[in-house]
Write a protein that holds these residues in place. Structure first.
Motif: not given
Length: 137
Positions: A58-74
């Protein structure tokens, strides 16, 4: 993978914050019920919850992103996918007490993503290094 639309309303910023600081949760039942898109995580701040696969999409489609790369979780193996190839968690510390591996993430112009994995160098291991590459598109 680029943001096509910058958040402008309070609602869009809330979605953006949710996706950046919340943690993916694959243990929740898959449902489009809005209560389960971003379930509360009582162990984090009031603006950081969890999100399901449907919440992420839902969020990726609403803000126009294909993928999320995140880094703060072990994560144990240095990087970890969530929701097929829509989200990756990449953790960069090779010297911590969690005994996990670390990874560097490279995002190419053609939207392919490469991960280079590094062995943890804490005292419990013998300070050797190893690289393991993974590439996805």
């Amino acid at each position: 993978m680029f943001i096509k639309k910058r958040p402008t309303t309070a609602y869009e910023w809330k979605l953006f914050i949710d996706i950046l600081w919340s943690d993916p949760d694959g243990s929740l039942p898959l449902s489009r019920d809005h209560k389960l898109l971003f379930p509360v995580n009582k162990n984090r701040t009031k603006d950081a919850d969890r999100y399901t696969s449907f919440g992420l999409i839902e969020v990726l489609d609403k803000i126009g992103m294909e993928c999320l790369v995140r880094a703060h979780q072990v994560v144990t193996f240095g990087y970890e996918p969530f929701c097929a190839t829509r989200c990756f968690t990449s953790y960069g510390s090779t010297n911590n007490s969690k005994n996990n591996n670390a990874a560097q993430t490279i995002v190419y112009d053609d939207s392919s993503v490469e991960f280079i994995r590094f062995k943890n160098l804490n005292k419990e291991t013998k300070r050797s290094t190893s690289l393991e590459n993974g590439k996805t598109k």
